[in-house]
Design an enzyme around this catalytic site. Structure first.
Site, PDB file in Angstrom:
ATOM      1  N   HIS A  72       0.836  -1.209   0.000  1.00 57.44           N
ATOM      2  CA  HIS A  72       0.000   0.000   0.000  1.00 57.44           C
ATOM      3  C   HIS A  72       0.870   1.258   0.000  1.00 57.44           C
ATOM      4  CE1 HIS A  72      -2.085   3.204   2.396  1.00 57.44           C
ATOM      5  NE2 HIS A  72      -2.981   3.003   1.446  1.00 57.44           N
ATOM      6  N   GLU A  75       2.126   1.810  -3.412  1.00 57.02           N
ATOM      7  CA  GLU A  75       1.042   2.348  -4.256  1.00 57.02           C
ATOM      8  C   GLU A  75       1.019   3.877  -4.158  1.00 57.02           C
ATOM      9  OE1 GLU A  75      -3.097   1.495  -2.970  1.00 57.02           O
ATOM     10  OE2 GLU A  75      -3.215   3.608  -3.522  1.00 57.02           O
ATOM     11  N   HIS A  76       1.162   4.422  -2.938  1.00 58.27           N
ATOM     12  CA  HIS A  76       1.207   5.885  -2.786  1.00 58.27           C
ATOM     13  C   HIS A  76       2.388   6.477  -3.540  1.00 58.27           C
ATOM     14  CE1 HIS A  76      -1.682   7.160   0.494  1.00 58.27           C
ATOM     15  NE2 HIS A  76      -1.920   5.860   0.386  1.00 58.27           N
ATOM     16  N   GLU A 152      -3.671   8.293   7.078  1.00 58.05           N
ATOM     17  CA  GLU A 152      -4.726   7.438   6.525  1.00 58.05           C
ATOM     18  C   GLU A 152      -5.036   6.293   7.487  1.00 58.05           C
ATOM     19  OE1 GLU A 152      -4.139   6.255   2.446  1.00 58.05           O
ATOM     20  OE2 GLU A 152      -5.519   4.569   2.642  1.00 58.05           O
TER      21      GLU A 152
END
Length: 458
Positions: A72, A75-76, A152
């Site tokens: 994840h 992905e950022h 997040e």
């Protein structure tokens, strides 16, 4: 366009050359580049737009302790630039073309997508091919983006009592299956990522032979194939890591936890370990489990909403979730929020009785047909959009199934019998294979109330 696909298939039989159609009569066109990258194209000419997605077969289930959530985090960072396109340029160009783009990470895959006018598809592919091989990972962008990832996690999980309970529930249910790892990762691991960690993860997994390009929209399949060859064809394939099986150790009795967190209302999660299409001994079992989920929670006339919500008023809301489309065994999960005056033990017992009833009594023919129609209808509605079609093609291929499994979905659901639903209930709703989690609400600080954010920060 289906008629056109049939004509092309006929031409193939005649001339023995041309596009690599995977299946006679299908409207999905399948190609493979020389470097191993798979390309799936489904024409849909209802509007002059396209959904383009690049899927990588890597997610949190490929991770291990110390680097949880790194799929994840990467992905950022995929939006933070290459030498040719600095941070923000990818998004700016897509927006300038009138499109939208984003990405998502799951347990089994990470995917990047653009939705834009069909005549801009080649530009989107050029940008995706560039970041597949030239990601910069600058230190200053890394430091800033990891702050976004931590925020997040705070919003989506630590300040959200329901998400926090689900995270602990999963970690309790799975001893050694990687499905106990949260997709966003544990905060202690996020705090210790380095640029070298992300570079290593990128070099391991972001290769064309670990990627699938899915394009759905107003396109000609052969033209998309040519564009894919031009943009991705020269990227060399790489040796990929061996994926260990990490099969879950057999559970030896019920597991039960209580999560104490500031919250307005309690919540119950109850899950049973069940197979999926890739792990089931019998191919019909996952479809029978889907129908069982529909019997319990398939609309207002299903058993839980009708009996526990409206007739007995035991629960304010409840739901059942199960997906047969994952790489490893999954959970058949029941969630409930008790009504204000309901006794928690009574709520839990009522839900268990609903599951036990599936074991004891075959469902009626009328109930079976109603539920099967609902399950099939939901699949049809989901596939109505080009984005929904692209999602289904990419997801099935990424977990190790074929996109053709999606084409057979309705047929498989319609073939389920009442006896099969009863059989999977008897086999898998075993109390010794059950995990139970209760959210026990704690006092709320009025200056720092819990949130229920479920979005994605970018």
């Amino acid at each position: 366009m289906k008629q056109k696909a049939l004509l092309l298939c006929f031409a193939l039989l005649l001339f023995g050359n041309g596009p690599a159609l995977a299946e006679s009569g299908s409207d999905v066109f399948e190609y493979e580049l020389d470097n191993g990258m798979k390309v799936l194209v489904r024409p849909d000419t209802r509007a002059p737009v396209v959904s383009s997605m690049v899927w990588y077969r890597v997610g949190s289930s490929h991770e291990h302790g110390g680097i949880t959530g790194i799929s994840h985090a990467l992905e950022h960072m995929m939006f933070k630039g290459t030498e040719d396109y600095p941070a923000g340029e990818f998004s700016r160009i897509i927006a300038e073309l009138g499109g939208r783009e984003n990405a998502f990470t799951s347990r089994d895959y990470t995917a990047y997508f653009q939705q834009l006018a069909a005549d801009h598809l080649d530009r989107a592919l050029e940008l995706e091919a560039d970041r597949m091989q030239n990601l910069a990972l600058p230190e200053d962008e890394f430091i800033q983006e990891m702050r976004v990832v931590r925020e997040e996690r705070r919003l989506r999980t630590e300040d959200n009592p329901n998400a926090l309970t689900r995270e602990h529930f999963n970690a309790t249910a799975w001893l050694n299956s990687p499905y106990g790892i949260p997709v966003i990762g544990w905060m202690v691991d996020i705090d210790e990522y380095t640029v070298a960690d992300l570079r290593d993860w990128y070099d391991r997994w972001y290769a064309p032979n670990n990627a699938i390009l899915v394009v759905v929209g107003d396109v000609e399949p052969d033209r998309v194939h040519e564009m894919a060859k031009a943009r991705f064809g020269d990227i060399p394939a790489r040796d990929l890591p061996q994926v260990k099986s990490r099969t879950e150790t057999r559970q030896l009795g019920e597991r039960r936890i209580t999560v104490k967190a500031p919250a307005r209302v309690p919540q119950l999660l109850m899950g049973y370990k069940v197979p999926v299409l890739l792990t089931a001994e019998e191919s019909w079992e996952p479809y029978a489990l889907l129908v069982a989920a529909g019997v319990l929670d398939g609309g207002e006339s299903a058993r839980i909403p009708r009996e526990l919500e409206r007739e007995r008023e035991l629960v304010a809301s409840a739901g059942v979730s199960y997906t047969p489309f994952s790489r490893l065994d999954n959970l058949f999960t029941v969630r409930a929020t008790p009504s204000a005056d309901a006794d928690r033990d009574e709520v839990e017992q009522a839900l268990i009785e609903a599951l036990e009833r599936l074991k004891d009594e075959p469902i009626s023919e009328s109930e079976l047909e109603r539920v099967k129609a609902q399950v099939v209808a939901r699949d049809v509605y989901r596939r109505d959009s080009i984005q929904g079609q692209a999602m289904q093609l990419g997801m099935l291929e990424s977990v190790g199934l074929s996109w053709e499994e999606g084409e057979r979905f309705a047929e498989r659901v319609r073939a389920v019998t009442a006896e099969q639903v009863q059989e999977v209930a008897q086999r898998y709703f075993d109390p010794d294979q059950r995990t139970v989690a209760w959210l026990d609400p704690q006092p709320i600080d009025p200056d720092d109330p819990p949130g229920y954010f479920e979005g994605h920060l970018r």
